[in-house]
Design an enzyme around this catalytic site. Structure first.
Site, PDB file in Angstrom:
ATOM      1  CG  ASN A 216     -12.919  -3.132   9.214  1.00 24.12           C
ATOM      2  OD1 ASN A 216     -13.882  -2.447   9.408  1.00 24.12           O
ATOM      3  ND2 ASN A 216     -11.625  -2.796   8.794  1.00 24.12           N
TER       4      ASN A 216
ATOM      5  CE  LYS B  17     -10.983  -5.495   4.594  1.00 25.52           C
ATOM      6  NZ  LYS B  17      -9.965  -4.490   4.587  1.00 25.52           N
TER       7      LYS B  17
ATOM      8  NE  ARG C  71     -10.786   0.430  11.564  1.00 25.69           N
ATOM      9  CZ  ARG C  71     -10.623   0.944  10.219  1.00 25.69           C
ATOM     10  NH1 ARG C  71     -11.073   0.375   9.258  1.00 25.69           N
ATOM     11  NH2 ARG C  71      -9.973   1.826  10.126  1.00 25.69           N
TER      12      ARG C  71
ATOM     13  CG  HIS D 212      -4.728   4.892  10.163  1.00 26.55           C
ATOM     14  ND1 HIS D 212      -3.988   5.632   9.254  1.00 26.55           N
ATOM     15  CD2 HIS D 212      -5.447   4.203   9.606  1.00 26.55           C
ATOM     16  CE1 HIS D 212      -4.303   5.724   8.298  1.00 26.55           C
ATOM     17  NE2 HIS D 212      -5.292   4.562   7.992  1.00 26.55           N
TER      18      HIS D 212
ATOM     19  CG  HIS E  10      -1.176   2.972   9.173  1.00 28.17           C
ATOM     20  ND1 HIS E  10      -1.338   1.814   9.583  1.00 28.17           N
ATOM     21  CD2 HIS E  10      -1.972   3.010   7.959  1.00 28.17           C
ATOM     22  CE1 HIS E  10      -2.298   0.944   8.803  1.00 28.17           C
ATOM     23  NE2 HIS E  10      -2.608   1.958   7.700  1.00 28.17           N
ATOM     24  CG  LEU E  11       3.876   5.149   5.343  1.00 33.04           C
ATOM     25  CD1 LEU E  11       4.989   5.326   4.702  1.00 33.04           C
ATOM     26  CD2 LEU E  11       3.087   6.468   5.517  1.00 33.04           C
TER      27      LEU E  11
ATOM     28  CG  ASN F   7      -5.473   2.025  -0.408  1.00 33.50           C
ATOM     29  OD1 ASN F   7      -4.719   2.360  -1.512  1.00 33.50           O
ATOM     30  ND2 ASN F   7      -5.917   1.007  -0.343  1.00 33.50           N
ATOM     31  N   GLY F   8      -4.593   4.994   2.972  1.00 31.94           N
ATOM     32  CA  GLY F   8      -4.828   6.113   3.996  1.00 31.94           C
ATOM     33  C   GLY F   8      -3.423   6.067   4.781  1.00 31.94           C
TER      34      GLY F   8
ATOM     35  NE  ARG G 141      -8.718   9.557   2.885  1.00 37.71           N
ATOM     36  CZ  ARG G 141      -8.469   8.718   3.780  1.00 37.71           C
ATOM     37  NH1 ARG G 141      -8.264   9.127   4.916  1.00 37.71           N
ATOM     38  NH2 ARG G 141      -8.759   7.396   3.519  1.00 37.71           N
TER      39      ARG G 141
ATOM     40  N   GLY H  65       0.501  -0.974   3.919  1.00 36.50           N
ATOM     41  CA  GLY H  65       0.959  -1.756   2.480  1.00 36.50           C
ATOM     42  C   GLY H  65       2.132  -1.125   1.894  1.00 36.50           C
TER      43      GLY H  65
ATOM     44  CD  GLU I  24      -5.708  -1.727  11.097  1.00 33.08           C
ATOM     45  OE1 GLU I  24      -6.341  -0.638  11.526  1.00 33.08           O
ATOM     46  OE2 GLU I  24      -5.323  -1.939  10.122  1.00 33.08           O
TER      47      GLU I  24
HETATM   48  P1  ADP Z   1      -5.496  -0.143   3.327  1.00 26.45           P
HETATM   49  O1  ADP Z   1      -4.793   1.447   3.748  1.00 26.45           O
HETATM   50  O2  ADP Z   1      -6.465  -0.252   2.288  1.00 26.45           O
HETATM   51  O3  ADP Z   1      -5.369  -1.315   4.357  1.00 26.45           O
HETATM   52  P2  ADP Z   1      -3.067  -1.135   2.403  1.00 26.45           P
HETATM   53  O4  ADP Z   1      -2.277  -1.283   3.848  1.00 26.45           O
HETATM   54  O5  ADP Z   1      -3.105  -2.778   2.014  1.00 26.45           O
HETATM   55  O6  ADP Z   1      -4.341  -0.674   2.379  1.00 26.45           O
HETATM   56  O7  ADP Z   1      -1.799  -0.337   1.429  1.00 26.45           O
HETATM   57  C1  ADP Z   1      -2.273  -0.207   0.222  1.00 26.45           C
HETATM   58  C2  ADP Z   1      -0.921   0.299  -0.423  1.00 26.45           C
HETATM   59  O8  ADP Z   1       0.239  -0.436  -0.359  1.00 26.45           O
HETATM   60  C3  ADP Z   1      -1.362   0.658  -2.178  1.00 26.45           C
HETATM   61  O9  ADP Z   1      -0.936   1.937  -2.465  1.00 26.45           O
HETATM   62  C4  ADP Z   1      -0.418  -0.374  -2.589  1.00 26.45           C
HETATM   63  O10 ADP Z   1       0.282   0.055  -3.929  1.00 26.45           O
HETATM   64  C5  ADP Z   1       0.834  -0.294  -1.619  1.00 26.45           C
HETATM   65  N1  ADP Z   1       1.736  -1.461  -1.688  1.00 26.45           N
HETATM   66  C6  ADP Z   1       1.314  -2.806  -1.555  1.00 26.45           C
HETATM   67  N2  ADP Z   1       2.563  -3.329  -1.927  1.00 26.45           N
HETATM   68  C7  ADP Z   1       3.374  -2.591  -2.200  1.00 26.45           C
HETATM   69  C8  ADP Z   1       4.873  -2.683  -2.702  1.00 26.45           C
HETATM   70  N3  ADP Z   1       5.544  -3.823  -3.241  1.00 26.45           N
HETATM   71  N4  ADP Z   1       5.487  -1.586  -3.218  1.00 26.45           N
HETATM   72  C9  ADP Z   1       5.006  -0.172  -3.097  1.00 26.45           C
HETATM   73  N5  ADP Z   1       3.606  -0.228  -2.566  1.00 26.45           N
HETATM   74  C10 ADP Z   1       2.966  -1.243  -2.275  1.00 26.45           C
END
Ligand code: ADP
Length: 417
Positions: free
Chosen positions: A7, A14, A93, A182, A213-214, A216-217, A246, A336, A396
């Site tokens: 990636n 990565k 990717r 995504h 899918h929650l 950063n995006g 965003r 995340g 992924e």
């Molecule tokens: P990316 O989209 O960059 O791959 P991730 O899937 O790792 O990112 O998600 C990052 C998000 O997940 C951040 O907003 C982070 O705060 C949130 N997150 C990670 N662990 C927790 C948790 N225990 N509770 C709430 N949010 C979390």
């Protein structure tokens, strides 16, 4: 078959080396601050039994970063293979495949120039993705390089879901339409959810699943029988749910107003909607969900508002997609936030009882985070819940490795061993 999954971003890369037959991860890591002035370049590499360690040193470009990764992968003590020749193929990717690439494909010069053309649709992502591919072509000639597109899984959307209600020639001439992103993550977790529904006796051909899918995006997708029928991200990843920085859906008239009344330039609007909005913009605290939750718990009313908006938007989409699909069998939380925050999951599902969703609070509090041994999938509903809610850890890289191995096998290209 050993597959290297890459990636490649503008300054980071990565990687995971995956045995496609067992799906074991043989090594993984990240190269950071590639081609960044001022030093600080490093590769963090992890392979059993040595564990995780860092190698510092600047990398002038992606070629140098990949060479460094190859050195680590083949290191007699810390590596995972004795020679790069053991790598059968590389799965890359690629963020935007436009309308042209509806499935993963082996890259050749013609494909590379097609992907290059998509760069106007994803100017921040496609160019570095291409750099990674080009570097691999140079450094491992003859090894199949496979592009796996973030947009491809969404290619099954019907025209009435992907067309914007602009004059039609904006689609026919400029390809302005919904593409969705995504896709690799939505596809992976939807596949896992389908298996769980199959175990409950559902017919795979007609399962109705919403994947959230929650990270950063954030994006949400409606999937019938394994095929996407709608998704929240659009021509760019700016549309849909509220995200870290965003804003997602807004009245397009706001942008016209800002341009006209406040002389906002395209670059300023870009920065506004992509970098200064979402959780960060509303809360004023952070784009990171954990920080926003902490601030909300400490009484910040703007952080509380940001959380309420974040969950409300997801709930609205779930309702819309359940209607679009004419029913619902399962909701999946991943990324995340989706994997780790029981509060967000509970808040999103609160009020969805009328659809048949009954969350089990104990199951929802399952400790996913930081527990490597914890299950990667969980059903967090009561037995009586008509709609299942699953928490599924996305993967992924595994999906890209699967795709890559399949494309290579199907193509008949002799994989090197
Ligand atoms: P990316 O989209 O960059 O791959 P991730 O899937 O790792 O990112 O998600 C990052 C998000 O997940 C951040 O907003 C982070 O705060 C949130 N997150 C990670 N662990 C927790 C948790 N225990 N509770 C709430 N949010 C979390």
């Amino acid at each position: 078959m050993k597959i290297l999954v890459l990636n490649s971003g503008s300054s980071s890369l990565k990687y995971q080396l995956i045995d496609a037959d067992t799906e074991d991860v043989l090594a993984r890591g990240i190269a950071e601050r590639i081609a960044v002035k001022g030093g600080g370049g490093k590769v963090t590499h992890e392979a059993s039994p040595v564990g995780r360690f860092e190698v510092t040193g600047d990398m002038a470009d992606h070629d140098e970063a990949i060479r460094r990764v190859f050195d680590l992968l083949t290191d007699p003590e810390k590596g995972a293979v004795s020679s790069v020749r053991e790598i059968s193929a590389v799965g890359h990717r690629v963020v935007h495949g436009g309308e042209k690439f509806v499935e993963s494909t082996i890259v050749n010069e013609e494909i590379l120039s097609e992907i290059e053309k998509m760069s106007t649709l994803a100017p921040l992502h496609n160019p570095p993705n291409l750099e990674g591919i080009r570097a691999c072509i140079r450094l491992m000639p003859g090894v199949p390089q496979v592009a796996v597109f973030d947009t491809a899984f969404h290619a099954t959307m019907p025209d009435y879901a992907y067309t914007y209600a602009l004059p039609y020639n904006y689609y026919s001439d400029y390809r302005v339409r919904r593409y969705g992103f995504h896709g690799t993550s939505h596809r992976y977790v939807a596949g896992e959810a389908q298996q769980l529904l199959k175990e409950r006796g559902l017919d795979l051909a007609s399962t109705k699943i919403i994947t959230c899918h929650l990270g950063n995006g954030c994006s949400i997708t409606a999937i019938v029988g394994g095929k996407v029928v709608d998704t929240s991200m659009g021509m760019t990843p700016a549309e849909g749910l509220m995200m870290g920085t965003r804003g997602g859906d807004i009245d397009p008239g706001i942008l016209v107003y800002l341009a006209r009344e406040h002389n906002a330039t395209p670059d300023e609007i870009d920065e506004l909607i992509n970098k200064r909005s979402g959780l960060l913009g509303v809360s004023g605290v952070s784009s990171d969900m954990r920080d926003v939750q902490k601030a909300a718990a400490e009484g910040s009313s703007r952080a509380q508002l940001a959380l309420a908006m974040f969950c409300y938007r997801i709930k609205k989409y779930i309702g819309a997609y359940a209607a679009a699909m004419g029913g619902l069998d399962a909701i999946v939380f991943t990324g995340g936030i989706g994997e780790n925050s029981s509060e967000i999951r509970a808040s999103v599902c609160d009020g969805l009882e009328f659809l048949g969703v009954k969350l089990d609070p104990d199951k929802n509090n399952y400790p996913f985070e930081g527990d490597a041994s914890s299950a990667v999938t969980a059903d967090i509903t009561t037995d009586a819940s008509l709609v299942k809610v699953f928490v599924i850890r996305t993967n992924e890289e595994r999906m890209i490795a699967r795709e890559t191995a399949e494309v290579v096998r199907k193509s008949g290209v002799e994989a090197r061993r």
